[in-house]
Design a protein around this motif. Sequence first.
Motif, PDB file in Angstrom:
ATOM      1  N   VAL A  60      44.162  76.214  58.630  1.00  0.00           N
ATOM      2  CA  VAL A  60      42.737  76.075  58.331  1.00  0.00           C
ATOM      3  C   VAL A  60      41.946  76.640  59.490  1.00  0.00           C
ATOM      4  O   VAL A  60      42.082  76.188  60.643  1.00  0.00           O
ATOM      5  N   ILE A  61      41.178  77.671  59.190  1.00  0.00           N
ATOM      6  CA  ILE A  61      40.372  78.312  60.226  1.00  0.00           C
ATOM      7  C   ILE A  61      39.121  77.478  60.436  1.00  0.00           C
ATOM      8  O   ILE A  61      38.318  77.272  59.517  1.00  0.00           O
ATOM      9  N   ARG A  62      38.964  77.015  61.646  1.00  0.00           N
ATOM     10  CA  ARG A  62      37.808  76.192  61.972  1.00  0.00           C
ATOM     11  C   ARG A  62      36.632  77.088  62.336  1.00  0.00           C
ATOM     12  O   ARG A  62      36.781  78.228  62.770  1.00  0.00           O
ATOM     13  N   SER A  63      35.464  76.546  62.191  1.00  0.00           N
ATOM     14  CA  SER A  63      34.237  77.273  62.522  1.00  0.00           C
ATOM     15  C   SER A  63      34.080  77.353  64.038  1.00  0.00           C
ATOM     16  O   SER A  63      34.493  76.422  64.764  1.00  0.00           O
ATOM     17  N   PRO A  64      33.502  78.453  64.553  1.00  0.00           N
ATOM     18  CA  PRO A  64      33.324  78.539  66.019  1.00  0.00           C
ATOM     19  C   PRO A  64      32.370  77.485  66.564  1.00  0.00           C
ATOM     20  O   PRO A  64      32.411  77.172  67.754  1.00  0.00           O
ATOM     21  N   THR A  65      31.547  76.948  65.734  1.00  0.00           N
ATOM     22  CA  THR A  65      30.629  75.882  66.164  1.00  0.00           C
ATOM     23  C   THR A  65      31.052  74.585  65.502  1.00  0.00           C
ATOM     24  O   THR A  65      31.325  74.540  64.289  1.00  0.00           O
ATOM     25  N   TRP A  66      31.165  73.557  66.228  1.00  0.00           N
ATOM     26  CA  TRP A  66      31.541  72.257  65.683  1.00  0.00           C
ATOM     27  C   TRP A  66      30.679  71.169  66.320  1.00  0.00           C
ATOM     28  O   TRP A  66      30.079  71.361  67.384  1.00  0.00           O
ATOM     29  N   GLU A  67      30.660  70.095  65.670  1.00  0.00           N
ATOM     30  CA  GLU A  67      29.833  68.980  66.109  1.00  0.00           C
ATOM     31  C   GLU A  67      30.506  68.241  67.251  1.00  0.00           C
ATOM     32  O   GLU A  67      31.732  68.108  67.285  1.00  0.00           O
ATOM     33  N   VAL A  68      29.725  67.818  68.162  1.00  0.00           N
ATOM     34  CA  VAL A  68      30.210  67.063  69.314  1.00  0.00           C
ATOM     35  C   VAL A  68      30.176  65.595  68.955  1.00  0.00           C
ATOM     36  O   VAL A  68      29.173  65.092  68.414  1.00  0.00           O
ATOM     37  N   SER A  69      31.224  64.913  69.251  1.00  0.00           N
ATOM     38  CA  SER A  69      31.312  63.500  68.894  1.00  0.00           C
ATOM     39  C   SER A  69      30.370  62.682  69.759  1.00  0.00           C
ATOM     40  O   SER A  69      29.917  63.103  70.837  1.00  0.00           O
ATOM     41  N   GLU A  70      30.083  61.496  69.260  1.00  0.00           N
ATOM     42  CA  GLU A  70      29.163  60.611  69.973  1.00  0.00           C
ATOM     43  C   GLU A  70      29.776  60.114  71.280  1.00  0.00           C
ATOM     44  O   GLU A  70      29.067  59.909  72.265  1.00  0.00           O
ATOM     45  N   GLN A  71      31.117  59.911  71.290  1.00  0.00           N
ATOM     46  CA  GLN A  71      31.769  59.460  72.524  1.00  0.00           C
ATOM     47  C   GLN A  71      31.681  60.531  73.613  1.00  0.00           C
ATOM     48  O   GLN A  71      31.511  60.212  74.798  1.00  0.00           O
ATOM     49  N   ALA A  72      31.784  61.837  73.177  1.00  0.00           N
ATOM     50  CA  ALA A  72      31.678  62.897  74.179  1.00  0.00           C
ATOM     51  C   ALA A  72      30.270  63.009  74.740  1.00  0.00           C
ATOM     52  O   ALA A  72      30.075  63.350  75.909  1.00  0.00           O
ATOM     53  N   LEU A  73      29.267  62.706  73.924  1.00  0.00           N
ATOM     54  CA  LEU A  73      27.895  62.764  74.410  1.00  0.00           C
ATOM     55  C   LEU A  73      27.605  61.639  75.389  1.00  0.00           C
ATOM     56  O   LEU A  73      26.797  61.802  76.308  1.00  0.00           O
ATOM     57  N   ARG A  74      28.196  60.488  75.205  1.00  0.00           N
ATOM     58  CA  ARG A  74      27.952  59.342  76.080  1.00  0.00           C
ATOM     59  C   ARG A  74      28.935  59.244  77.238  1.00  0.00           C
ATOM     60  O   ARG A  74      28.842  58.302  78.032  1.00  0.00           O
ATOM     61  N   ALA A  75      29.876  60.193  77.320  1.00  0.00           N
ATOM     62  CA  ALA A  75      30.887  60.108  78.381  1.00  0.00           C
ATOM     63  C   ALA A  75      30.250  60.356  79.739  1.00  0.00           C
ATOM     64  O   ALA A  75      29.332  61.175  79.872  1.00  0.00           O
ATOM     65  N   VAL A  76      30.768  59.646  80.752  1.00  0.00           N
ATOM     66  CA  VAL A  76      30.292  59.784  82.132  1.00  0.00           C
ATOM     67  C   VAL A  76      31.415  60.419  82.946  1.00  0.00           C
ATOM     68  O   VAL A  76      32.529  59.869  82.990  1.00  0.00           O
TER      69      VAL A  76
END
Length: 239
Positions: A60-76
């Motif tokens: 399955v070819i994934r799209s070059p743009t993907w959504e960033v997960s909420e955990q990655a956005l809140r990671a320190v």
Amino acid sequence: MGTRTKKLAQPKLNHLRYPDRRSVYWLDHLPEERTGSITKTELTPRWSDLCRSKKFHLQVIRSPTWEVSEQALRAVPSERLCHLAKPRVCATGWQPDRLLLAPLNRATQTAVASSRICQLAQPKRRPALEDFGHKCKPETITHVPRRASAHIELLAAPKLEHPKFEGGRSVCWLVSRAARNHVPSQRLLELSGPKERKALFEGYDPYAVSRAACSASPSPRIQQLSLPLPRKCSSKQEG
């Protein structure tokens, strides 16, 4: 004891009931008769598994743009990640690459070449071939006569002959009277003769006994070894 004797007295089984066998792969029974002309091969479960076609998994070819997960956005990021994210500092003494065409300073532009530099800047004059069939004429070089030093004149002078040098000996010279009247000895005549070469075993007598062997006396041990063994002596000779 009787049972063991009866068991050993029984004849052994004859495994060669078919002495006219044509193959070494069977001994006790005849091979099965073939009804068909083609040999049938039975596939093992492993061969059947290998004969099956492979399953191709579609990627399955994934799209070059993907959504960033909420955990990655809140990671320190940790302190180690921050240290690794910093760019590497250049080494001490590092200088950027020099430009190919560096600007010349005013002193270099206004410098005046000396006579020696002008002489070294001239190309060497070598007799080169301008064309394949034409040779350039070498320029005539005028040699200025100079007086050699005393050491060079001394080395250039030829060596003198030794005062006791008598020169080369003549090819033909007189033979002395003593040499002409000399009588060679028997040893000289023997040495001057050619060496006689005999063939292998030529003049060899195998039955000739040397003088040392004729006068030799055997030791007691040799006499003991030369006697026959007592157990091999015949009883008829003793009677």
